[in-house]
Design a protein around this motif. Structure first.
Motif, short mmCIF file in Angstrom:
data_model
loop_
_atom_site.label_atom_id
_atom_site.label_comp_id
_atom_site.label_asym_id
_atom_site.label_seq_id
_atom_site.Cartn_x
_atom_site.Cartn_y
_atom_site.Cartn_z
N GLN A 112 5.56 0.96 -8.71
CA GLN A 112 5.17 0.52 -7.73
C GLN A 112 4.77 1.44 -6.71
O GLN A 112 3.49 0.96 -6.18
CB GLN A 112 6.32 0.38 -6.90
CG GLN A 112 7.45 -0.31 -8.35
CD GLN A 112 9.36 -0.98 -7.57
OE1 GLN A 112 9.40 0.17 -6.85
NE2 GLN A 112 9.69 -1.78 -7.64
N LEU A 113 4.65 2.78 -6.49
CA LEU A 113 3.94 3.40 -5.96
C LEU A 113 2.65 3.13 -6.72
O LEU A 113 1.31 2.96 -5.19
CB LEU A 113 4.05 5.14 -5.98
CG LEU A 113 3.73 5.62 -5.15
CD1 LEU A 113 3.54 5.45 -3.08
CD2 LEU A 113 3.99 7.33 -5.10
N ILE A 114 2.10 3.54 -7.17
CA ILE A 114 0.76 3.83 -8.14
C ILE A 114 0.50 2.59 -7.88
O ILE A 114 -1.38 2.25 -7.60
CB ILE A 114 0.56 4.19 -9.51
CG1 ILE A 114 1.27 6.11 -9.12
CG2 ILE A 114 -0.75 3.84 -10.14
CD1 ILE A 114 0.46 6.69 -7.86
N TRP A 168 -8.97 5.00 0.17
CA TRP A 168 -8.80 6.64 -0.14
C TRP A 168 -7.61 6.76 -0.12
O TRP A 168 -7.33 6.86 0.82
CB TRP A 168 -10.03 7.25 -0.77
CG TRP A 168 -10.67 7.94 0.08
CD1 TRP A 168 -11.51 7.83 1.41
CD2 TRP A 168 -10.60 8.93 0.55
NE1 TRP A 168 -11.33 9.53 2.12
CE2 TRP A 168 -10.74 9.59 1.66
CE3 TRP A 168 -9.84 10.52 -0.79
CZ2 TRP A 168 -10.92 11.10 1.94
CZ3 TRP A 168 -9.37 11.54 0.52
CH2 TRP A 168 -10.25 11.57 1.12
N ILE A 169 -6.79 7.54 -1.62
CA ILE A 169 -5.91 8.72 -0.85
C ILE A 169 -6.24 9.72 -1.23
O ILE A 169 -6.13 10.17 -2.19
CB ILE A 169 -4.43 7.78 -1.76
CG1 ILE A 169 -4.47 6.41 -1.74
CG2 ILE A 169 -3.32 8.60 -1.11
CD1 ILE A 169 -3.87 5.41 -0.56
N GLY A 170 -6.14 10.36 -0.19
CA GLY A 170 -5.67 12.31 -0.29
C GLY A 170 -4.12 13.11 -0.24
O GLY A 170 -3.54 12.00 0.21
N CYS A 171 -4.43 13.46 -1.67
CA CYS A 171 -3.11 14.21 -1.58
C CYS A 171 -3.14 15.58 -1.86
O CYS A 171 -4.15 16.14 -2.36
CB CYS A 171 -2.41 13.07 -2.88
SG CYS A 171 -2.07 11.46 -2.80
N ARG A 187 -3.44 1.13 -5.76
CA ARG A 187 -4.72 0.68 -6.47
C ARG A 187 -4.63 -0.75 -5.69
O ARG A 187 -6.22 -0.99 -5.45
CB ARG A 187 -3.90 -0.07 -8.06
CG ARG A 187 -4.95 -0.66 -8.84
CD ARG A 187 -4.72 -1.12 -10.05
NE ARG A 187 -5.96 -1.83 -10.65
CZ ARG A 187 -5.72 -2.72 -12.18
NH1 ARG A 187 -4.92 -2.22 -13.14
NH2 ARG A 187 -6.82 -3.34 -12.45
N ASN A 188 -3.77 -1.27 -4.58
CA ASN A 188 -3.71 -2.14 -4.21
C ASN A 188 -4.80 -1.78 -2.94
O ASN A 188 -5.37 -2.16 -2.24
CB ASN A 188 -2.75 -2.59 -3.80
CG ASN A 188 -2.90 -4.18 -2.89
OD1 ASN A 188 -3.16 -4.80 -3.16
ND2 ASN A 188 -2.33 -4.48 -2.17
#
Length: 518
Positions: A369-371, A384-387, A375-376
């Motif tokens: 669900q998180l991924i 974008w997502i920085g981690c 994507r959404n």
């Protein structure tokens, strides 16, 4: 209880020269009243407006003291109390929440407290060994330069412009060395400060323990004005590093790979010193750096043994480069650019942070669900997502020492990563309406969905100022009540205020920008 207002009886001049903007949306020049976050500048005195536009102070402080020592702070606090003026602490001005500025405020400018002192044999009941004492104005790049020839490394920010001793460490302090040694707040041996009542003192785990505990994680600009902090340092040595880009035309396959990547996160960092920094876009998984202290290049290959076959199975292309560096500092410069400033400091995109619990990535349904949410969010390319994958719990004492008693949000100890949704492009001065629409999307849609998917907390240092959730739970968790008690005990006249700071809900800002008792 005395009411604190931003309405001094005599109004200072409301016009200042327009400043020069460098390095994107902020100036690196040491200007006492300047702030770097465009949200707080509010287009007042902007170099992007026409020459005919008025140049006003807006949210900037109207008084400033160039702090050279405790007596300057004491005089400033006495003046603010007597004149009923808001007090803020300003170092570099790199501050998403605007806690270093305020309309009508007196700013205690600590930027020029640049002292660095290597201590060969620091002794206390809790620690014996090498340490470094940093003045409040020392930025990360200067801290790295201070230790580079000593044979030691320090847990410090990734942006060289960021002050080490202020809000960074006082809110926890992320670094690519946290899995090896703990958060920056875990490294603090003592604080040198002036309390809001004007008392000059040293806080350690043994003396003034409440203040030591609160300052190490409970947020900056709240419990006192810090002049310096003393940190543990660690022996320098080799670092295995590298980078990788994963991409392919099949976006469904790509996000399946990202889901697998997250599910493997505990195996990458638990019972190890490893950190991995990466970002997720709508069409790539990019590992900016592997940081494997005191290891060699083969360790990177070993780390990826279970992951690379999954990429082959999904027919995804990848480009992996592996490197060995003689020191952490060499690894740092390879990723972030030359000292002192580097080249990866933020240009203030719209950004918020979220800590990712290890229970989330270990639960196949929760992880999926998180991924899917990532994507959404990234679909379309605006966000974008920085981690960073990390581990700062107390389960690996053979790797890093147990953290000392401090007020770091407990969610950090349960986290396997922290991730920041942010915009690709820097702040668009030419289209403030579009910026406002994106900010509403972040705080009303994206961030509530992330909070639902990742129960726990957030990084106080990287948050949009219009956040509308439960900030006490998100930034302080179960520590909040004790922090509030310490705040009241040490700031009885409530001189110190900041957005989302402990006790900040006891005040409100009215329509004229005045800070008044709620």
């Amino acid at each position: 209880m005395r009411v604190q207002r931003l309405c001094p009886s005599s109004s200072p001049p409301q016009s200042i020269p327009k400043f020069v903007v460098l390095k994107g949306a902020y100036s690196s020049c040491p200007i006492a009243g300047e702030i770097f976050n465009p949200y707080w500048q509010n287009a007042t005195c902007s170099p992007f407006t026409t020459p005919q536009a008025p140049c006003e102070l807006g949210n900037r402080a109207v008084y400033s003291i160039n702090v050279a020592g405790p007596s300057d702070i004491q005089a400033g606090l006495e003046f603010a109390a007597k004149k009923n003026i808001r007090v803020v602490i300003r170092n570099t001005g790199i501050d998403y929440l605007g806690q270093s500025t305020g309309q009508g405020a007196l700013a205690l400018w600590t930027y020029n407290l640049k002292s660095t002192e290597l201590i060969a044999n620091y002794q206390s009941p809790a620690y014996s060994g090498r340490a470094i004492k940093l003045g409040a104005g020392v930025i990360a790049g200067e801290a790295y330069e201070a230790v580079k020839d000593s044979g030691y490394r320090i847990v410090a920010p990734e942006c060289g412009l960021t002050g080490v001793v202020g809000g960074y460490v006082q809110a926890g302090g992320q670094s690519q060395l946290v899995t090896a040694y703990g958060l920056a707040a875990d490294q603090v041996l003592e604080w040198e400060l002036v309390t809001p009542d004007g008392e000059y003192l040293i806080a350690t785990p043994e003396n003034n323990t409440d203040l030591y505990w609160a300052l190490a994680g409970g947020g900056g600009g709240t419990y006192g004005v810090v002049l310096s902090a003393t940190f543990k340092v660690y022996p320098e040595g080799p670092v295995a590093g590298g980078a990788m880009v994963v991409q392919g035309d099949n976006i469904t396959a790509l996000f399946e790979a990202i889901e697998i990547w997250f599910s493997m996160a505990p195996s990458f960092v638990e019972k190890s010193s490893n950190n991995i920094q990466f970002f997720v876009t709508n069409d790539t998984l990019t590992i900016l750096n592997f940081v494997l202290p005191d290891q060699n290049a083969s360790s990177v290959h070993d780390l990826l043994v279970p992951f690379l076959p999954e990429l082959d199975r999904l027919s995804l292309d990848y480009n992996l480069t592996v490197a060995e560096y003689p020191s952490y500092l060499d690894s740092f410069i390879a990723s972030y650019g030359p000292l002192p400033y580097g080249n990866l400091c933020p240009s203030f995109p719209l950004i918020s942070s979220r800590l990712i619990p290890r229970t989330t990535v270990l639960d196949p349904i929760a992880n999926q669900q998180l991924i899917a949410l990532y994507r959404n969010i990234t679909n379309g390319g605006t966000w974008w997502i920085g981690c960073s994958f990390l581990n700062v719990d107390d389960s690996a004492e053979s790797v890093r020492p147990r953290h000392p008693p401090n007020s770091v949000h407990p969610a950090w100890r349960d986290a396997i990563a922290y991730c920041n949704p942010q915009t690709h492009q820097p702040y668009d001065w030419a289209n403030l309406g579009a910026v406002s629409a994106l900010r509403k999307m972040l705080v009303r849609n994206i961030f509530p969905a992330l909070e639902a998917a990742t129960p726990g907390g957030a990084n106080l240092n990287e948050l949009d100022p219009t956040y509308g959730g439960d900030w006490k739970a998100a930034f302080y968790g179960s520590n909040y009540d004790r922090l509030l008690s310490i705040k009241h005990a040490n700031d009885p006249h409530r001189l110190m205020y900041g957005l989302f700071a402990v006790g900040s809900d006891e005040f409100t800002i009215d329509g004229a920008g005045r800070l008044c008792e709620a």
